[in-house]
Design a protein around this motif. Structure first.
Motif, PDB file in Angstrom:
ATOM      1  N   GLN A  39      59.299  51.052   5.988  1.00 30.48           N
ATOM      2  CA  GLN A  39      60.727  51.361   5.889  1.00 30.48           C
ATOM      3  C   GLN A  39      61.197  52.317   6.985  1.00 30.48           C
ATOM      4  O   GLN A  39      62.386  52.337   7.320  1.00 30.48           O
ATOM      5  CB  GLN A  39      61.048  51.922   4.509  1.00 30.48           C
ATOM      6  N   LYS A  40      60.271  53.093   7.557  1.00 24.99           N
ATOM      7  CA  LYS A  40      60.643  53.989   8.647  1.00 24.99           C
ATOM      8  C   LYS A  40      61.106  53.228   9.886  1.00 24.99           C
ATOM      9  O   LYS A  40      61.764  53.796  10.762  1.00 24.99           O
ATOM     10  CB  LYS A  40      59.463  54.895   9.013  1.00 24.99           C
ATOM     11  N   SER A  41      60.771  51.947   9.968  1.00 29.96           N
ATOM     12  CA  SER A  41      61.108  51.136  11.133  1.00 29.96           C
ATOM     13  C   SER A  41      62.580  50.791  11.212  1.00 29.96           C
ATOM     14  O   SER A  41      63.062  50.347  12.267  1.00 29.96           O
ATOM     15  CB  SER A  41      60.306  49.833  11.117  1.00 29.96           C
ATOM     16  N   GLY A  42      63.313  50.945  10.104  1.00 27.46           N
ATOM     17  CA  GLY A  42      64.705  50.527  10.068  1.00 27.46           C
ATOM     18  C   GLY A  42      64.891  49.068   9.733  1.00 27.46           C
ATOM     19  O   GLY A  42      66.029  48.572   9.709  1.00 27.46           O
ATOM     20  N   ASP A  44      65.188  45.716   7.436  1.00 29.18           N
ATOM     21  CA  ASP A  44      65.794  45.492   6.121  1.00 29.18           C
ATOM     22  C   ASP A  44      64.756  45.111   5.072  1.00 29.18           C
ATOM     23  O   ASP A  44      64.940  45.388   3.887  1.00 29.18           O
ATOM     24  CB  ASP A  44      66.854  44.396   6.215  1.00 29.18           C
ATOM     25  N   TYR A  49      60.019  43.690   9.307  1.00 29.73           N
ATOM     26  CA  TYR A  49      59.143  44.635  10.007  1.00 29.73           C
ATOM     27  C   TYR A  49      57.870  43.947  10.489  1.00 29.73           C
ATOM     28  O   TYR A  49      57.447  44.115  11.643  1.00 29.73           O
ATOM     29  CB  TYR A  49      58.783  45.800   9.089  1.00 29.73           C
ATOM     30  N   PRO A  74      65.773  56.136  18.080  1.00 33.39           N
ATOM     31  CA  PRO A  74      66.081  55.232  16.977  1.00 33.39           C
ATOM     32  C   PRO A  74      64.801  54.639  16.373  1.00 33.39           C
ATOM     33  O   PRO A  74      63.753  54.580  17.022  1.00 33.39           O
ATOM     34  CB  PRO A  74      66.926  54.129  17.624  1.00 33.39           C
ATOM     35  N   PRO A  75      64.876  54.159  15.123  1.00 30.74           N
ATOM     36  CA  PRO A  75      63.742  53.452  14.532  1.00 30.74           C
ATOM     37  C   PRO A  75      63.386  52.207  15.348  1.00 30.74           C
ATOM     38  O   PRO A  75      64.222  51.650  16.069  1.00 30.74           O
ATOM     39  CB  PRO A  75      64.245  53.079  13.133  1.00 30.74           C
ATOM     40  N   VAL A  78      65.338  48.865  14.801  1.00 27.23           N
ATOM     41  CA  VAL A  78      66.711  49.061  15.268  1.00 27.23           C
ATOM     42  C   VAL A  78      66.778  48.897  16.783  1.00 27.23           C
ATOM     43  O   VAL A  78      67.665  48.222  17.323  1.00 27.23           O
ATOM     44  CB  VAL A  78      67.234  50.444  14.837  1.00 27.23           C
TER      45      VAL A  78
END
Length: 212
Positions: A39-42, A44, A49, A74-75, A78
């Motif tokens: 989830q840290k990657s941005g 959805d 991911y 930014p992640p 993203v």
């Protein structure tokens, strides 16, 4: 080649969120969709991911450079979306073409105000000069540079960030390097690098430096 770099330690980012698990992701003993930090990657979803993580070595290198020069970071996914919109990644279903150097360099300059120069031919002497002048260089190497004792089947195909250089060799921040071994400031001799290096890359510089 003479001289040595004065570049301070460059922050490290893996192309997977769980850098400590890279060996498992590479070996296939753990799927990227099961990365506990996805989830840290941005992204959805974990699936989004998992699609991008193996493909965004260039994103990880850019995140290192942004952090090094005090820009927002930014992640990862993203940034991958931004680069896709900029034409640096071209997706066709499950296939992705990229990182495409020229739109990547244009994006880095236009969005972040950093110096970015595509170098389709970048021999070792020029690479040494760029890094010892305080720049960072994304270079194309074979992914097995993470285990330099192994002879690669070819050169290029994976991006790493050259963060230091001297007469004896370079130090690499490798987005798919193995923890404790070949992730951060991994030392590689010029001779060894030559077995993996395709002789091309993108030169990055601090925005305060201006274009050269």
């Amino acid at each position: 080649m003479t001289g040595t770099t004065t570049t301070s330690p460059v922050p490290y980012y893996s192309q997977w969120e769980s850098a400590a698990l890279v060996a498992e992701f590479v070996a296939g003993t753990r799927a990227a969709v099961d990365d506990p930090l996805w989830q840290k990657s941005g992204a959805d979803t974990a699936e989004e991911y998992a699609f991008w993580a193996p493909r965004i070595c260039g994103v990880a290198c850019l995140r290192m450079a942004l952090d090094h020069w005090g820009c927002p970071v930014p992640p990862s996914v993203v940034l991958a979306r931004d680069l896709q919109e900029a034409g640096a990644y071209v997706r066709d279903g499950d296939d992705v073409k990229g990182l495409i150097y020229q739109p990547f360099a244009s994006y880095v300059t236009g969005r972040w105000g950093l110096h970015a120069r595509v170098a389709p031919e970048l021999p070792a002497a020029d690479l040494h000069r760029e890094v010892t002048s305080g720049r960072l260089v994304l270079v194309s190497v074979h992914k097995s540079v993470r285990t330099p004792e192994v002879d690669p089947p070819t050169k290029g195909g994976h991006l790493v960030l050259v963060v230091a250089a001297d007469a004896e060799g370079v130090e690499l921040n490798n987005p798919s390097g193995f923890p404790g071994r070949s992730q951060r400031h991994a030392r590689v001799s010029w001779t060894t690098l030559g077995r993996f290096y395709a002789g091309r890359g993108v030169v990055l510089g601090n925005r305060k430096e201006g274009a050269r």
